[in-house]
Design an enzyme around this catalytic site. Structure first.
Site, mmCIF file in Angstrom:
data_model
loop_
_atom_site.group_PDB
_atom_site.id
_atom_site.type_symbol
_atom_site.label_atom_id
_atom_site.label_comp_id
_atom_site.label_asym_id
_atom_site.label_seq_id
_atom_site.Cartn_x
_atom_site.Cartn_y
_atom_site.Cartn_z
ATOM 1 N N GLY A 210 0.837 -1.204 0.000
ATOM 2 C CA GLY A 210 0.000 0.000 0.000
ATOM 3 C C GLY A 210 0.863 1.242 0.000
ATOM 4 N N ASN A 211 0.293 2.367 0.374
ATOM 5 C CA ASN A 211 1.091 3.602 0.489
ATOM 6 C C ASN A 211 0.451 4.513 1.531
ATOM 7 O OD1 ASN A 211 -0.818 5.487 -0.937
ATOM 8 N ND2 ASN A 211 -0.481 3.993 -2.572
#
Ligand code: PMT
Length: 405
Positions: A210-211
């Protein structure tokens, strides 16, 4: 129907003779279909009773930080977020001074400091107080913060003197607000597609790639478009925030593939599409359907495959008259990279933000953007609250689409 219909208005009332006019103002807001929450200063209650205000607004009036009876805390933050606009009428010299200098010693000023919405200030005071350099300096400071000052009229004052200091008449304040919101109804009936937040790409049932995107920027754009009358579809990756405007159609997704599928459903009927999501460029090729165990295994190697590029896909499907806006999140070589993305993805506008700017990009309440258009023009904006950045972006989109029409 008034443009104020359905709007959430925080009406701040200070301690001045003109407080009697706030009753009429409140009635006019309610008549226009607005929902009004009154916040009154302790001095305000000397001039007008909360019972009258609560009966007319159909809500308890807020004045103290805590309810003396129940200990219930009144959240100025929630009120500030709830409001589509805050109107302080009458605004006394004292409250104006506190607002200009961040002296948060009452509920009205703390709500003002928490408000993300436009703020309208209708001063009312004696003519000498009004023209005093201190009051004028405070008012110009409030103007510089983006607040709207509804100038007082000249006439007979409670002191018996005549001059400038009479709070603007309630009918005119309503007209002022209606004009403000009508000018901002420039997306009335338009379909707008917005992506926001990160995407999660599954490694196994408990892990993902993810981020750091919080969704704040994309959600602020969604709120801005909805407040200007657009039918908004917000395709959102996993975030912990929610929308304020119940009219926004939120479609929750997890992966880039799911985000693409939802965008393709909404895109054909969208006049404007704004790709603010931080989409993962890669996903694990073979996500495990069981938790990958630490024991009995070599360190796993995760093979990645390329995710679809949502903006580029929509760019290929774009028809004439549709406006496609992308973001560029950069760490270096900002302008060159953003300009390349603009062309490669067939965008009309790209909003550049750089991780080199303090207070910009991921998770912050502020952002600093440059807007680059397909005609080569560029506007650089200073660091601002994301709600204000959203307004700048929407203004630029509208101006550009009008210039192309
Ligand atoms: O959510 P916040 O915490 O408020 O942070 C806001 C933000 C930093 C995420 C936002 O302002 C931002 O910059 N969003 C775009 C992030 C990004 O993915 O940038 P990019 O330069 O990698 O991508 C360029 C454009 O292509 C973007 O419009 C992106 O949505 C789109 N893209 C990228 C990859 C991909 N596979 N599909 C895409 O559609």
């Amino acid at each position: 129907m008034s443009v104020l219909s359905g709007k959430h208005i925080v009406l701040g009332i200070c301690g001045g003779i003109a407080a009697y006019k706030s009753v009429s103002l409140l009635r006019l807001f309610i008549k226009a279909g607005a929902e009004v929450q009154v916040v009154i200063t302790p001095a305000g209650k000397e001039f007008i009773t909360p019972v009258t205000l609560s009966a007319l607004s159909h809500k308890p009036v807020v004045s103290e930080f805590f309810s003396a009876n129940t200990g219930e805390w009144h959240s100025h933050v929630d009120l500030g977020l709830w409001a589509d606009c805050m109107v302080i009428a009458p605004a006394t010299a004292s409250t104006i001074g506190k607002m200009a200098n961040g002296i948060a010693d009452n509920m009205l000023v703390t709500t003002y400091l928490s408000a993300k919405s436009p703020v309208f200030i209708a001063p009312a005071m004696d003519l000498d107080m009004m023209r005093h350099p201190s009051t004028q300096a405070n008012l110009s400071r409030l103007r510089s913060y983006g607040n709207h000052i509804i100038e007082p009229a000249s006439g007979y004052l409670a002191s018996g003197l005549e001059g400038k200091g009479r709070m603007e008449e309630p009918e005119n304040i309503v007209v002022y607000l209606e004009r403000f919101f009508a000018e901002r109804s420039d997306l009335e009936g338009k379909n707008v597609l917005i992506t926001a937040g990160p995407t999660y790409e599954k490694i196994d049932p408990v892990r993902f790639i993810g981020n750091y995107s919080s969704g704040k920027m994309g959600y602020a754009i969604a709120e801005e478009c909805a407040s200007r009358g657009a039918n908004v579809t917000l395709v959102s990756g996993p975030v912990s925030i929610s929308v304020k405007n119940p009219g926004i159609n939120v479609v929750r997704v997890e992966s880039a593939k799911e985000m693409l599928d939802e965008c393709r459903k909404a895109f054909p009927t969208s006049e404007i599409s704004i790709m603010c999501a931080a989409v993962a460029d890669y996903a694990p090729a073979n996500p495990s359907d069981r938790k990958i165990k630490r024991e009995h295994q070599e360190v796993p190697v995760i093979t990645l495959v390329k995710n679809p590029d949502i903006a580029a896909t929509l760019g290929k499907e774009k028809r004439s008259g549709q406006m496609l806006v992308g973001f560029a999140l950069e760490t270096d070589n900002e302008t060159v990279n953003a300009t390349e993305k603009l062309a490669k993805k067939n965008l009309d506008i790209i909003v550049l933000n750089s991780l080199r700017d303090k207070g910009a990009c991921f998770g912050t309440d502020t952002n600093k953007v440059s807007i680059i258009k397909a005609d080569g023009s560029r506007t650089d904006f200073p660091l601002k609250d994301k709600a204000k950045v959203a307004a700048d972006i929407v203004d630029e989109i509208i101006n550009f689409s009008q210039s192309k029409a």
